[in-house]
Design a protein around this motif. Sequence first.
Motif, PDB file in Angstrom:
ATOM      1  N   PRO A  89       0.830  -1.214   0.000  1.00 43.98           N
ATOM      2  CA  PRO A  89       0.000   0.000   0.000  1.00 43.98           C
ATOM      3  C   PRO A  89       0.864   1.263   0.000  1.00 43.98           C
ATOM      4  N   THR A  90       0.339   2.321  -0.620  1.00 47.08           N
ATOM      5  CA  THR A  90       1.052   3.599  -0.655  1.00 47.08           C
ATOM      6  C   THR A  90       0.761   4.365   0.629  1.00 47.08           C
ATOM      7  N   VAL A  91       1.335   3.893   1.721  1.00 48.65           N
ATOM      8  CA  VAL A  91       1.124   4.499   3.035  1.00 48.65           C
ATOM      9  C   VAL A  91       2.477   4.627   3.728  1.00 48.65           C
ATOM     10  N   VAL A  92       2.699   5.775   4.384  1.00 47.28           N
ATOM     11  CA  VAL A  92       3.945   6.013   5.116  1.00 47.28           C
ATOM     12  C   VAL A  92       3.589   6.450   6.535  1.00 47.28           C
ATOM     13  N   ALA A  93       4.226   5.824   7.528  1.00 45.77           N
ATOM     14  CA  ALA A  93       4.041   6.225   8.930  1.00 45.77           C
ATOM     15  C   ALA A  93       5.241   7.065   9.353  1.00 45.77           C
ATOM     16  N   ILE A  94       4.966   8.265   9.864  1.00 41.52           N
ATOM     17  CA  ILE A  94       6.032   9.217  10.208  1.00 41.52           C
ATOM     18  C   ILE A  94       5.898   9.650  11.658  1.00 41.52           C
ATOM     19  N   ASN A  95       7.046   9.784  12.336  1.00 42.98           N
ATOM     20  CA  ASN A  95       7.075  10.368  13.673  1.00 42.98           C
ATOM     21  C   ASN A  95       7.016  11.882  13.494  1.00 42.98           C
ATOM     22  N   SER A  96       5.883  12.491  13.881  1.00 46.11           N
ATOM     23  CA  SER A  96       5.692  13.925  13.642  1.00 46.11           C
ATOM     24  C   SER A  96       6.612  14.795  14.498  1.00 46.11           C
ATOM     25  N   THR A  97       7.253  14.206  15.504  1.00 46.74           N
ATOM     26  CA  THR A  97       8.161  14.974  16.363  1.00 46.74           C
ATOM     27  C   THR A  97       9.478  15.258  15.657  1.00 46.74           C
ATOM     28  N   ASN A  98      10.068  14.211  15.038  1.00 43.03           N
ATOM     29  CA  ASN A  98      11.373  14.399  14.392  1.00 43.03           C
ATOM     30  C   ASN A  98      11.348  14.166  12.878  1.00 43.03           C
ATOM     31  N   GLY A  99      10.165  13.841  12.316  1.00 45.44           N
ATOM     32  CA  GLY A  99      10.043  13.656  10.871  1.00 45.44           C
ATOM     33  C   GLY A  99      10.619  12.352  10.351  1.00 45.44           C
ATOM     34  N   LEU A 145      -2.939   2.750  10.135  1.00 42.88           N
ATOM     35  CA  LEU A 145      -3.956   3.751   9.778  1.00 42.88           C
ATOM     36  C   LEU A 145      -5.099   3.739  10.791  1.00 42.88           C
ATOM     37  N   GLY A 146      -5.379   4.898  11.383  1.00 40.79           N
ATOM     38  CA  GLY A 146      -6.470   5.024  12.335  1.00 40.79           C
ATOM     39  C   GLY A 146      -6.176   4.439  13.700  1.00 40.79           C
ATOM     40  N   ARG A 147      -4.923   3.968  13.903  1.00 41.27           N
ATOM     41  CA  ARG A 147      -4.603   3.312  15.182  1.00 41.27           C
ATOM     42  C   ARG A 147      -3.347   3.910  15.821  1.00 41.27           C
ATOM     43  N   THR A 148      -2.907   5.069  15.375  1.00 38.38           N
ATOM     44  CA  THR A 148      -1.632   5.608  15.843  1.00 38.38           C
ATOM     45  C   THR A 148      -1.800   6.546  17.034  1.00 38.38           C
ATOM     46  N   ILE A 159       2.582   9.874  16.073  1.00 41.88           N
ATOM     47  CA  ILE A 159       2.805   9.115  14.832  1.00 41.88           C
ATOM     48  C   ILE A 159       1.662   9.390  13.860  1.00 41.88           C
ATOM     49  N   THR A 160       2.025   9.705  12.621  1.00 37.70           N
ATOM     50  CA  THR A 160       1.016   9.988  11.600  1.00 37.70           C
ATOM     51  C   THR A 160       1.174   9.008  10.445  1.00 37.70           C
ATOM     52  N   ALA A 161       0.114   8.301  10.112  1.00 35.11           N
ATOM     53  CA  ALA A 161       0.116   7.403   8.949  1.00 35.11           C
ATOM     54  C   ALA A 161      -0.612   8.110   7.816  1.00 35.11           C
ATOM     55  N   ILE A 162       0.100   8.402   6.729  1.00 32.97           N
ATOM     56  CA  ILE A 162      -0.483   9.205   5.651  1.00 32.97           C
ATOM     57  C   ILE A 162      -0.286   8.543   4.284  1.00 32.97           C
ATOM     58  N   ARG A 163      -1.145   8.949   3.346  1.00 33.39           N
ATOM     59  CA  ARG A 163      -0.998   8.549   1.944  1.00 33.39           C
ATOM     60  C   ARG A 163      -0.419   9.761   1.200  1.00 33.39           C
ATOM     61  N   PRO A 164       0.833   9.689   0.743  1.00 32.33           N
ATOM     62  CA  PRO A 164       1.476  10.878   0.159  1.00 32.33           C
ATOM     63  C   PRO A 164       1.027  11.231  -1.255  1.00 32.33           C
ATOM     64  N   LEU A 165       0.219  10.363  -1.884  1.00 33.70           N
ATOM     65  CA  LEU A 165      -0.296  10.675  -3.219  1.00 33.70           C
ATOM     66  C   LEU A 165      -1.803  10.881  -3.152  1.00 33.70           C
ATOM     67  N   LYS A 166      -2.275  11.821  -3.928  1.00 34.55           N
ATOM     68  CA  LYS A 166      -3.714  12.090  -3.993  1.00 34.55           C
ATOM     69  C   LYS A 166      -4.109  12.249  -5.453  1.00 34.55           C
ATOM     70  N   ASP A 167      -5.164  11.555  -5.845  1.00 30.91           N
ATOM     71  CA  ASP A 167      -5.658  11.607  -7.228  1.00 30.91           C
ATOM     72  C   ASP A 167      -4.562  11.309  -8.248  1.00 30.91           C
ATOM     73  N   GLY A 168      -3.674  10.368  -7.879  1.00 27.84           N
ATOM     74  CA  GLY A 168      -2.655   9.924  -8.827  1.00 27.84           C
ATOM     75  C   GLY A 168      -1.407  10.778  -8.914  1.00 27.84           C
ATOM     76  N   VAL A 169      -1.350  11.891  -8.192  1.00 30.58           N
ATOM     77  CA  VAL A 169      -0.168  12.761  -8.252  1.00 30.58           C
ATOM     78  C   VAL A 169       0.369  13.015  -6.843  1.00 30.58           C
ATOM     79  N   ILE A 170       1.595  13.532  -6.784  1.00 28.91           N
ATOM     80  CA  ILE A 170       2.251  13.755  -5.496  1.00 28.91           C
ATOM     81  C   ILE A 170       1.574  14.900  -4.752  1.00 28.91           C
TER      82      ILE A 170
END
Length: 339
Positions: free
Chosen positions: A30-40, A53-56, A60-71
């Motif tokens: 899946p196109t999902v990245v989990a990032i520590n929002s404190t230090n990136g 996703l939905g459990r962090t 910690i932020t779990a995000i999808r970095p692409l939207k509608d097929g583009v960055i």
Amino acid sequence: MRLVPEIGIDLGTANILVYRRGKGIVLNEPTVVAINSTNGKVLAVGNEARDMLGRTPGNITAIRPLKDGVIADYSTTLKMLEYIITKTCGGRFPIKLRPTTLVCVPSGVTNVERRAVIQAAREAGAGHAMTIEEPMAAAIGAGLPISSPGGNMVVDIGGGTSDIAVISLGGIVLSQSLRLGGNKLDEAIIRHIRNAYNLMIGDPTAEEIKIKIGSAYPLAQELRMEIRGRDLVAGLPKSVEVTSEEIREALSEPIRQIAEKLCQVLEETPPELGSDVIERGITLTGGGALLRGLDRLLNSVTDIPVRVADNALNCVAIGTGRALEELDAIRQSGAVSTI
């Protein structure tokens, strides 16, 4: 033996697939990245990040970095590509041995969006980076005779976009991109469940409903499914049973938009190519093509034979890999861009 690795990346809104020349598909996550929002710092990518996703917790932020097929998030996409190239090609390379990379983009992207994809790939560790339009890669992956002088129509329904194209003599004659795909279908299901049952569900549950009982055309035997979510009135967990009929009704609007765009492309198709399409039919690719009855619905709307490609989910990635093997011929047709 090739010293420089060659990889094709299907950089999808929902899933990312990598085809390595000589090895086939080596990554499908899946196109999902989990990032520590404190230090990136990137904590997880792909399957591991999707499970978050939905459990962090708050940091910690779990995000999808692409939207509608583009960055949509450049820095996160860059970190994700670094992870992908390292995982599939095995660590950092000297500049001369960096992997040749071919990345898929929707047919409707602007030059700025295309340039962002190439730049991100180069910064992530690719050597020579290029892009290919998704419907072209999908047609190659589906085994359509794209180099012959005849019209081939492909409809690629991904997570963020639906691409419709007519291809002849190795090039795209006509294409339209609709920023609507599997994610919009999930949103339609979430909206219906909220409005009908006052129940809030997440994206993973909506996708499960779509896969298990979703349909675009009446089924011979309708299906039922029990789902769980949070009651918006009481604020407590709650279970309800939903049917395939009501989910089909919820999905009718986004599916109608795809059908209308398909008809629009058919109207604009030159007559000779249009007659080829009637003879050869329309090929569906992408995860959205697997929705029950979508081929029958589009057939009833267009009165043209519609078939779902073999291995529709992986067609774009497979086509990207095959395009790498025939790179010189594909480049001459103008399908590959190196802006």
